[in-house]
Design a protein around this motif. Structure first.
Motif, PDB file in Angstrom:
ATOM      1  N   ALA A 158    -143.536 -42.796   6.161  1.00 55.32           N
ATOM      2  CA  ALA A 158    -144.403 -43.751   4.603  1.00 55.32           C
ATOM      3  C   ALA A 158    -145.198 -44.732   4.579  1.00 55.32           C
ATOM      4  O   ALA A 158    -145.817 -44.850   3.810  1.00 55.32           O
ATOM      5  N   ALA A 159    -145.169 -45.779   6.078  1.00 62.27           N
ATOM      6  CA  ALA A 159    -146.589 -46.839   5.809  1.00 62.27           C
ATOM      7  C   ALA A 159    -147.902 -45.385   6.151  1.00 62.27           C
ATOM      8  O   ALA A 159    -148.745 -45.727   5.257  1.00 62.27           O
ATOM      9  N   ILE A 160    -148.183 -44.684   6.582  1.00 64.14           N
ATOM     10  CA  ILE A 160    -149.357 -43.717   6.631  1.00 64.14           C
ATOM     11  C   ILE A 160    -149.173 -42.892   5.448  1.00 64.14           C
ATOM     12  O   ILE A 160    -150.678 -43.241   4.855  1.00 64.14           O
ATOM     13  N   ALA A 161    -148.568 -42.679   4.743  1.00 60.74           N
ATOM     14  CA  ALA A 161    -148.902 -42.037   3.095  1.00 60.74           C
ATOM     15  C   ALA A 161    -148.732 -43.156   2.457  1.00 60.74           C
ATOM     16  O   ALA A 161    -150.381 -43.179   1.828  1.00 60.74           O
ATOM     17  N   THR A 162    -148.914 -44.126   2.618  1.00 55.86           N
ATOM     18  CA  THR A 162    -149.225 -45.208   1.264  1.00 55.86           C
ATOM     19  C   THR A 162    -150.130 -46.130   1.640  1.00 55.86           C
ATOM     20  O   THR A 162    -151.116 -45.677   0.363  1.00 55.86           O
ATOM     21  N   ARG A 163    -150.489 -45.657   3.115  1.00 61.72           N
ATOM     22  CA  ARG A 163    -152.584 -45.758   3.037  1.00 61.72           C
ATOM     23  C   ARG A 163    -152.692 -44.827   3.021  1.00 61.72           C
ATOM     24  O   ARG A 163    -154.181 -44.558   2.443  1.00 61.72           O
ATOM     25  N   ILE A 164    -152.802 -43.524   2.401  1.00 58.61           N
ATOM     26  CA  ILE A 164    -153.489 -42.113   2.060  1.00 58.61           C
ATOM     27  C   ILE A 164    -153.148 -42.329   0.485  1.00 58.61           C
ATOM     28  O   ILE A 164    -154.634 -42.381  -0.142  1.00 58.61           O
ATOM     29  N   GLU A 165    -152.009 -42.928  -0.560  1.00 63.69           N
ATOM     30  CA  GLU A 165    -152.218 -42.638  -1.263  1.00 63.69           C
ATOM     31  C   GLU A 165    -152.936 -44.556  -2.118  1.00 63.69           C
ATOM     32  O   GLU A 165    -153.749 -43.874  -3.106  1.00 63.69           O
ATOM     33  N   ALA A 166    -153.573 -44.464  -1.226  1.00 61.52           N
ATOM     34  CA  ALA A 166    -154.506 -46.096  -1.886  1.00 61.52           C
ATOM     35  C   ALA A 166    -155.453 -45.821  -1.813  1.00 61.52           C
ATOM     36  O   ALA A 166    -156.512 -45.896  -2.050  1.00 61.52           O
ATOM     37  N   ALA A 167    -156.053 -44.169  -1.172  1.00 63.36           N
ATOM     38  CA  ALA A 167    -157.304 -43.811  -0.776  1.00 63.36           C
ATOM     39  C   ALA A 167    -157.730 -43.166  -1.227  1.00 63.36           C
ATOM     40  O   ALA A 167    -159.164 -42.786  -1.897  1.00 63.36           O
ATOM     41  N   MET A 168    -156.927 -42.460  -2.058  1.00 62.74           N
ATOM     42  CA  MET A 168    -156.849 -40.894  -3.291  1.00 62.74           C
ATOM     43  C   MET A 168    -155.995 -41.108  -4.061  1.00 62.74           C
ATOM     44  O   MET A 168    -154.556 -40.980  -3.418  1.00 62.74           O
ATOM     45  N   PRO A 169    -155.907 -40.267  -5.090  1.00 62.81           N
ATOM     46  CA  PRO A 169    -154.442 -40.003  -6.012  1.00 62.81           C
ATOM     47  C   PRO A 169    -154.281 -38.426  -5.243  1.00 62.81           C
ATOM     48  O   PRO A 169    -154.574 -38.399  -5.185  1.00 62.81           O
ATOM     49  N   VAL A 170    -152.980 -39.223  -5.506  1.00 59.94           N
ATOM     50  CA  VAL A 170    -151.810 -37.998  -4.214  1.00 59.94           C
ATOM     51  C   VAL A 170    -150.489 -37.211  -5.685  1.00 59.94           C
ATOM     52  O   VAL A 170    -150.050 -38.739  -5.818  1.00 59.94           O
ATOM     53  N   LEU A 171    -150.058 -36.140  -5.068  1.00 62.11           N
ATOM     54  CA  LEU A 171    -148.396 -36.006  -5.652  1.00 62.11           C
ATOM     55  C   LEU A 171    -147.762 -35.932  -4.459  1.00 62.11           C
ATOM     56  O   LEU A 171    -147.842 -35.078  -3.921  1.00 62.11           O
ATOM     57  N   THR A 172    -147.072 -37.394  -4.105  1.00 56.81           N
ATOM     58  CA  THR A 172    -146.033 -37.128  -2.817  1.00 56.81           C
ATOM     59  C   THR A 172    -144.742 -37.281  -2.915  1.00 56.81           C
ATOM     60  O   THR A 172    -143.683 -37.065  -4.376  1.00 56.81           O
ATOM     61  N   SER A 173    -144.241 -35.574  -2.208  1.00 52.44           N
ATOM     62  CA  SER A 173    -142.984 -35.668  -1.864  1.00 52.44           C
ATOM     63  C   SER A 173    -142.395 -35.466  -0.952  1.00 52.44           C
ATOM     64  O   SER A 173    -142.886 -35.298  -0.016  1.00 52.44           O
ATOM     65  N   HIS A 174    -140.998 -36.247  -0.583  1.00 55.21           N
ATOM     66  CA  HIS A 174    -140.166 -35.797   0.278  1.00 55.21           C
ATOM     67  C   HIS A 174    -139.296 -34.295   0.865  1.00 55.21           C
ATOM     68  O   HIS A 174    -138.669 -34.076   0.021  1.00 55.21           O
ATOM     69  N   VAL A 175    -139.405 -34.019   1.521  1.00 53.77           N
ATOM     70  CA  VAL A 175    -138.774 -33.082   1.873  1.00 53.77           C
ATOM     71  C   VAL A 175    -138.496 -33.484   3.368  1.00 53.77           C
ATOM     72  O   VAL A 175    -138.362 -33.540   4.329  1.00 53.77           O
ATOM     73  N   ALA A 176    -136.744 -33.086   2.976  1.00 53.27           N
ATOM     74  CA  ALA A 176    -135.786 -32.855   4.101  1.00 53.27           C
ATOM     75  C   ALA A 176    -135.881 -31.199   4.771  1.00 53.27           C
ATOM     76  O   ALA A 176    -136.230 -30.271   3.976  1.00 53.27           O
ATOM     77  N   GLU A 177    -136.126 -31.384   6.027  1.00 55.35           N
ATOM     78  CA  GLU A 177    -135.629 -29.740   7.018  1.00 55.35           C
ATOM     79  C   GLU A 177    -134.298 -29.374   6.108  1.00 55.35           C
ATOM     80  O   GLU A 177    -133.532 -30.346   6.323  1.00 55.35           O
ATOM     81  N   LEU A 178    -134.596 -27.398   6.335  1.00 56.24           N
ATOM     82  CA  LEU A 178    -133.909 -26.626   5.587  1.00 56.24           C
ATOM     83  C   LEU A 178    -133.605 -27.665   3.847  1.00 56.24           C
ATOM     84  O   LEU A 178    -132.835 -26.577   3.371  1.00 56.24           O
ATOM     85  N   ALA A 179    -134.551 -27.886   3.771  1.00 56.28           N
ATOM     86  CA  ALA A 179    -134.427 -28.057   2.317  1.00 56.28           C
ATOM     87  C   ALA A 179    -135.486 -27.902   1.819  1.00 56.28           C
ATOM     88  O   ALA A 179    -136.289 -28.404   0.620  1.00 56.28           O
ATOM     89  N   GLU A 180    -136.333 -27.435   2.498  1.00 57.40           N
ATOM     90  CA  GLU A 180    -138.339 -27.125   1.646  1.00 57.40           C
ATOM     91  C   GLU A 180    -138.210 -26.276   0.754  1.00 57.40           C
ATOM     92  O   GLU A 180    -137.606 -25.976   0.516  1.00 57.40           O
ATOM     93  N   THR A 181    -138.752 -26.159  -0.299  1.00 57.65           N
ATOM     94  CA  THR A 181    -139.393 -26.222  -1.736  1.00 57.65           C
ATOM     95  C   THR A 181    -140.821 -25.007  -1.515  1.00 57.65           C
ATOM     96  O   THR A 181    -141.140 -25.243  -0.403  1.00 57.65           O
ATOM     97  N   PRO A 182    -140.543 -23.702  -2.335  1.00 56.29           N
ATOM     98  CA  PRO A 182    -141.435 -22.817  -1.823  1.00 56.29           C
ATOM     99  C   PRO A 182    -143.265 -23.910  -2.375  1.00 56.29           C
ATOM    100  O   PRO A 182    -144.084 -23.579  -1.237  1.00 56.29           O
ATOM    101  N   ARG A 183    -142.921 -24.975  -3.211  1.00 57.63           N
ATOM    102  CA  ARG A 183    -144.232 -25.468  -3.335  1.00 57.63           C
ATOM    103  C   ARG A 183    -144.492 -25.877  -2.083  1.00 57.63           C
ATOM    104  O   ARG A 183    -146.554 -26.104  -1.473  1.00 57.63           O
ATOM    105  N   PHE A 184    -143.625 -27.076  -1.145  1.00 58.84           N
ATOM    106  CA  PHE A 184    -144.015 -27.475   0.765  1.00 58.84           C
ATOM    107  C   PHE A 184    -143.969 -25.907   0.881  1.00 58.84           C
ATOM    108  O   PHE A 184    -146.058 -26.464   1.765  1.00 58.84           O
ATOM    109  N   TRP A 185    -144.289 -24.840   1.118  1.00 61.31           N
ATOM    110  CA  TRP A 185    -144.315 -23.590   1.829  1.00 61.31           C
ATOM    111  C   TRP A 185    -145.811 -23.112   1.241  1.00 61.31           C
ATOM    112  O   TRP A 185    -146.754 -22.671   2.045  1.00 61.31           O
ATOM    113  N   ALA A 186    -146.356 -22.996   0.133  1.00 63.60           N
ATOM    114  CA  ALA A 186    -147.313 -22.865  -0.404  1.00 63.60           C
ATOM    115  C   ALA A 186    -148.739 -23.626  -0.171  1.00 63.60           C
ATOM    116  O   ALA A 186    -149.510 -23.129   0.358  1.00 63.60           O
ATOM    117  N   ALA A 187    -148.494 -25.558   0.390  1.00 63.64           N
ATOM    118  CA  ALA A 187    -149.201 -26.448   0.628  1.00 63.64           C
ATOM    119  C   ALA A 187    -149.447 -25.619   1.983  1.00 63.64           C
ATOM    120  O   ALA A 187    -150.617 -26.200   1.908  1.00 63.64           O
TER     121      ALA A 187
END
Length: 134
Positions: free
Chosen positions: A90-119
Motif C-alpha cells: 500500500a505504501a508503494i502504491a501511494t508513491r505510484i499514485e502520487a507520481a501518475m494518475p492511476v485507478l487502484t484496485s485491491h485483489v484477493a487471491e482466488l477472487a481475481e476479476t477478468p479486469r485483473f487477468w486482462a491487465a
C-alpha cells in the motif's frame, strides 16, 4: 509449500519510482515479500508479469500503463501473506499514485476479476516485463 523469505536471493537495488514512472509504458509487476536483510524486513523487486509468478505467501503490485488510457494498478494479496506485506504494498502504491494518475484496485487471491487477468496480458512491446525477464 511454506512461506520463507530465505528462498530468494538478496534483491538488486533498482529505482522504479519517481521520474521513471512518467515514461513507463506496458506492464510492470513488483513482488513484495519478506526479506530479513532489508531495512524494514520487506523488499519489492520486479518480476515478469505472468500468473506463474504469483505466490500465496506474498503480495504483488501490477501496474499497466497504456498510452491511450488511464493506468491501472492492482494490489494482489496472496491468501497466506502477512499484513505487513499488504501495508508495504500500500505504501508503494501511494508513491505510484502520487507520481501518475492511476485507478487502484485491491485483489484477493482466488477472487481475481477478468479486469485483473486482462491487465496481466502484456502486449508484445511491453518493455517493463521484458526487462524483468532478463
Amino acid at each position: 509449500r511454506g512461506c520463507s523469505s530465505d528462498e530468494f536471493p538478496a534483491p538488486e537495488t533498482e529505482t522504479l519510482l519517481g521520474s521513471s514512472l512518467s515514461s513507463l509504458r506496458g506492464v510492470l509487476m513488483l513482488h513484495v515479500k519478506g526479506h530479513a536483510a532489508a531495512a524494514h524486513g520487506v523488499c519489492a523487486r520486479q518480476v515478469p508479469a505472468r500468473p506463474e509468478y504469483l505466490d500465496s505467501c506474498d503480495v504483488f503490485i501490477l501496474l499497466r500503463v497504456a498510452a491511450a488510457s488511464a493506468a491501472s494498478l492492482f494490489i494482489w494479496r496472496g491468501s497466506l501473506s502477512p499484513p505487513a506485506l499488504a501495508a508495504a504494498a500500500a505504501a508503494i502504491a501511494t508513491r505510484i499514485e502520487a507520481a501518475m494518475p492511476v485507478l487502484t484496485s485491491h485483489v484477493a487471491e482466488l477472487a481475481e476479476t477478468p479486469r485483473f487477468w486482462a491487465a496481466m496480458d502484456a502486449p508484445e512491446e511491453d518493455t517493463a516485463s521484458a526487462a524483468a525477464s532478463s
